[in-house]
Motif scaffolding. Structure first.
Motif, short mmCIF file in Angstrom:
data_model
loop_
_atom_site.label_atom_id
_atom_site.label_comp_id
_atom_site.label_asym_id
_atom_site.label_seq_id
_atom_site.Cartn_x
_atom_site.Cartn_y
_atom_site.Cartn_z
N ARG A 29 27.17 43.72 33.79
CA ARG A 29 28.15 44.03 35.07
C ARG A 29 29.27 43.86 35.68
N ALA A 30 30.15 43.96 34.33
CA ALA A 30 31.54 44.18 34.83
C ALA A 30 31.79 45.72 34.49
N ALA A 31 31.04 46.90 33.89
CA ALA A 31 30.52 47.74 33.61
C ALA A 31 29.78 48.37 35.11
N LEU A 32 28.86 48.21 35.49
CA LEU A 32 28.31 48.03 36.46
C LEU A 32 29.30 48.10 37.64
N PHE A 80 26.06 54.46 46.52
CA PHE A 80 26.89 53.96 45.12
C PHE A 80 27.44 52.09 45.83
N LEU A 81 28.70 52.34 46.29
CA LEU A 81 29.52 51.85 46.70
C LEU A 81 28.29 50.28 47.52
N THR A 82 27.52 50.07 48.10
CA THR A 82 26.74 49.24 47.95
C THR A 82 25.97 48.50 46.65
N HIS A 83 25.70 49.53 45.62
CA HIS A 83 25.83 48.66 44.69
C HIS A 83 26.51 48.04 43.89
N ALA A 84 27.53 49.04 43.79
CA ALA A 84 28.72 48.49 43.32
C ALA A 84 28.62 46.90 43.87
N TYR A 85 28.94 46.67 44.82
CA TYR A 85 28.76 45.95 46.48
C TYR A 85 28.15 44.50 45.59
N ILE A 86 27.17 45.23 45.06
CA ILE A 86 26.29 43.75 44.92
C ILE A 86 25.96 42.96 43.86
N ALA A 136 29.45 43.04 42.51
CA ALA A 136 29.97 42.25 42.21
C ALA A 136 30.02 40.40 42.78
N LEU A 137 28.80 41.02 44.16
CA LEU A 137 28.84 39.20 44.64
C LEU A 137 27.88 38.73 43.40
N GLU A 138 27.35 39.25 42.85
CA GLU A 138 26.19 38.65 41.56
C GLU A 138 26.83 37.34 40.05
N ALA A 139 28.50 38.38 39.98
CA ALA A 139 29.02 38.62 39.30
C ALA A 139 29.57 36.97 39.72
N GLY A 140 30.21 37.47 41.32
CA GLY A 140 31.52 36.57 41.28
C GLY A 140 32.33 37.05 41.09
N ALA A 141 32.81 38.45 41.36
CA ALA A 141 33.53 39.46 40.50
C ALA A 141 34.42 39.63 42.00
N LEU A 142 36.38 40.10 41.77
CA LEU A 142 37.23 39.86 42.62
C LEU A 142 36.92 40.94 43.70
N GLU A 143 36.43 42.02 42.61
CA GLU A 143 36.31 43.63 42.96
C GLU A 143 35.01 43.02 45.22
N THR A 175 35.74 42.55 47.65
CA THR A 175 36.54 42.39 48.89
C THR A 175 36.24 43.24 49.20
N PRO A 176 37.52 43.99 47.85
CA PRO A 176 37.67 45.61 48.44
C PRO A 176 36.45 46.48 48.49
N LEU A 177 35.39 46.64 47.59
CA LEU A 177 33.80 47.02 47.85
C LEU A 177 34.08 46.61 49.57
N HIS A 178 33.68 45.55 49.53
CA HIS A 178 32.51 45.16 51.30
C HIS A 178 34.23 45.96 51.95
N ALA A 179 34.87 46.51 51.42
CA ALA A 179 36.05 46.72 53.05
C ALA A 179 35.66 48.23 52.84
N ARG A 180 35.14 49.18 52.15
CA ARG A 180 35.21 50.20 51.60
C ARG A 180 34.18 50.25 52.93
N LEU A 181 32.75 49.51 52.57
CA LEU A 181 31.34 49.88 53.64
C LEU A 181 32.19 49.65 54.71
N VAL A 182 32.84 48.61 55.38
CA VAL A 182 33.49 48.52 56.36
C VAL A 182 33.25 49.46 57.27
N ALA A 183 34.67 49.92 56.53
CA ALA A 183 35.40 51.13 56.84
C ALA A 183 34.27 52.60 57.18
#
Length: 70
Positions: A17-20, A40-46, A48-55, A57-65
């Protein structure tokens, strides 16, 4: 097939998941269109959510932007 594609396939096969998260974020950064980047951001975000990764938050912010997430 590009190196990024091959790396994504390997990461999926091994469940890394970290690599994904990293690879899908890279794909978003290299995308030619906003729609492709957000795909691609949506996939990275999902991942990150599944992994409980810190990434997540910034991925979500990019999608919101980009108006893709509220």
């Amino acid at each position: 097939m590009t190196d990024l594609d091959s790396a994504m396939i390997r990461a999926h096969a091994t469940g890394d998941r970290a690599a994904l998260i990293s690879l899908y974020t890279q794909a978003a950064d290299r995308a030619n269109t906003l729609d492709a980047a957000c795909f691609f951001l949506t996939h990275a975000y999902i991942f990150a959510l599944e992994a409980g990764a810190l990434e997540a938050t910034p991925l979500h912010a990019r999608l919101v932007a980009h108006g893709r997430e509220a």
